[in-house]
Write an enzyme that holds these catalytic residues in place. Structure first.
Site, PDB file in Angstrom:
ATOM      1  CD  GLU A   1      -2.735  -1.227   2.488  1.00  0.00           C
ATOM      2  OE1 GLU A   1      -3.819  -0.624   2.492  1.00  0.00           O
ATOM      3  OE2 GLU A   1      -2.297  -1.859   3.479  1.00  0.00           O
TER       4      GLU A   1
ATOM      5  CD  GLU B   1       3.353   0.653   9.305  1.00  0.00           C
ATOM      6  OE1 GLU B   1       2.406   0.009   8.814  1.00  0.00           O
ATOM      7  OE2 GLU B   1       3.688   0.560  10.498  1.00  0.00           O
TER       8      GLU B   1
END
Length: 333
Positions: free
Chosen positions: A304, A313
Site C-alpha cells: 500500500e 508500512e
C-alpha cells in the site's frame, strides 16, 4: 496369510500407515488475509475476491464496510471481518449502521466478526465498550446475533514487561477488563494484532531474528516451551485476559505479517516469505498455553504505497497490486 503371521503383518502395516499420516501436514483452515486499500494501483474488488478464492484464502478482513467490496463478496463463501472506526456512530445509531451495512448482504456474505475500532488509543478507548454493547443489541434485534462483535488491539495494551508470557497483564485493566468480560458473555474472541517483526525491531538486538521468524534459535528466558516469539506474544495476551476473568475468551489474530522492504535490514523478501509461510504452517497447532487452531489473518494482500508512517508500512503485501502476481511464493493450504 493366517493366524499370528497375518495379524503381525496387519499390525506392522497399521503402524506404518499411522507414521505416514502423522508426517502429512494438517490442512490449515484458519488463515485469512487483510485487504488493505491504501494504494493507487490495486485491482478491482471483484478481481481481488477472485484472487482470494484462487489461492484458497478463506478469510478476509476489510477496514470499513465498503459496499463495493461487500458487493463483490456476495456468494464467495469467504469469511469476513468488517471494521468500523466511527465509535460515536455505533453508540448513537448502531441499528442504522446494521441496517445500512450488514442487512443488505446478510444472505450471501459470510459476516463473521465486526471489529469496533482498530488499535484505538486513549482517550477514545472509553468508547469501545458502549459501542460494542449497542452493536450487539442492534445485531440481536435484527436477527443477526451469530455475528460476533469484538475490537482489535495491539500489543501495547499490555503492561511492560510482558516477557515471560506468564507476566502478561493489561496496562489499563479498567478499560480492557470490562471489554474482556463482555466478550466472555457473548462467546466472542478478542481480535489481536500480533507482529513479532515490530517486537524484534524494538528490542534493540535483545531478540534473536530466528526466534522471530519461527526458525531454530538459542534458548530464551521465556522458558523451554517457547520456540518462537509469536507464541510468546499470543500467550502474554492470553495471560492478561485470564487475570481479568477472560479464561474462556479465545484470540483471533486479526493482523500479523512481515515487511518485504522499506530500508530496514530485517525487512526483506526472504524474511517476509519465511515468516508468513512459517506462520501459516504453525498456527494450526495453537500455542503452549492454548491448544487448537489459532485463526489468523495475514497483513496484507497488497503493498500500500499511500500508507503513512515508516517506509516499511508500505511493503507488507503478499501480491503485487498492478498485475496480481505474488511478491514471493507462499502456500495457504
Amino acid at each position: 496369510m493366517e493366524g499370528q503371521g497375518a495379524a503381525s503383518v496387519l499390525a506392522a502395516a497399521a503402524i506404518i500407515l499411522i507414521g505416514v499420516l502423522a508426517s502429512i501436514p494438517t490442512a490449515v483452515e484458519s488463515i485469512g488475509v487483510c485487504y488493505g486499500t491504501h494504494g493507487d494501483r490495486l485491482p478491482s474488488a471483484a478481481d481481488v475476491v477472485q484472487l482470494y478464492r484462487s489461492n484458497g484464502i478463506k478469510g478476509m478482513r476489510i477496514y470499513s464496510p465498503d459496499h463495493t467490496i461487500l458487493q463483490a463478496l456476495r456468494g464467495s463463501g469467504i469469511d469476513v471481518i468488517v471494521d468500523e472506526g466511527n465509535l460515536n456512530a455505533l453508540v448513537s445509531n448502531a441499528s442504522g449502521w446494521v441496517q445500512t451495512n450488514i442487512q443488505p448482504y446478510k444472505d450471501d456474505v459470510n459476516f463473521k466478526y465486526i471489529a469496533v475500532g482498530n488499535e484505538v488509543e486513549a482517550p477514545d478507548t472509553q468508547r469501545i465498550l458502549p459501542a460494542m454493547q449497542t452493536l450487539n443489541a442492534a445485531l440481536s434485534a435484527a436477527g443477526l446475533g451469530s455475528i460476533k462483535v469484538s475490537t482489535a488491539v495491539k500489543m501495547s495494551v499490555l503492561a511492560e514487561p510482558s516477557s515471560p508470557p506468564s507476566s502478561g497483564t493489561f496496562a489499563d485493566p479498567s478499560v480492557m477488563g470490562p471489554i474482556v468480560k463482555l466478550l466472555a458473555s457473548t462467546g466472542s474472541p478478542l481480535l489481536a494484532n500480533i507482529y513479532p517483526y515490530f517486537a524484534y525491531k524494538g528490542a534493540n538486538g535483545q531478540i534473536e531474528l530466528n526466534y522471530a521468524l519461527f526458525k531454530p534459535s538459542s534458548p530464551t528466558s521465556n522458558g523451554p516451551e517457547y520456540t518462537n516469539l509469536f507464541d510468546a506474544m499470543a500467550d502474554a495476551m492470553y495471560t492478561a485476559m485470564d487475570k481479568v476473568g477472560g479464561s474462556s475468551v479465545p484470540i483471533v489474530v486479526s493482523e500479523s505479517g512481515w515487511p518485504s522492504g522499506g530500508g530496514d535490514g530485517a525487512a526483506s523478501v526472504e524474511n517476509a516469505q519465511t515468516y508468513n509461510q512459517n506462520l501459516i504452517n504453525h498456527v494450526g497447532k495453537g500455542t503452549p498455553k492454548r491448544s487448537g487452531a489459532l485463526e489468523t489473518y495475514i497483513f496484507a494482500m497488497f503493498d500500500e504505497n499511500q500508507k503513512m508512517g515508516d517506509e516499511t508500512e508500505k511493503h507488507f503485501g503478499l501480491f503485487n497490486g498492478q498485475n496480481r502476481s505474488p511478491v514471493y511464493n507462499i502456500r495457504f493450504v
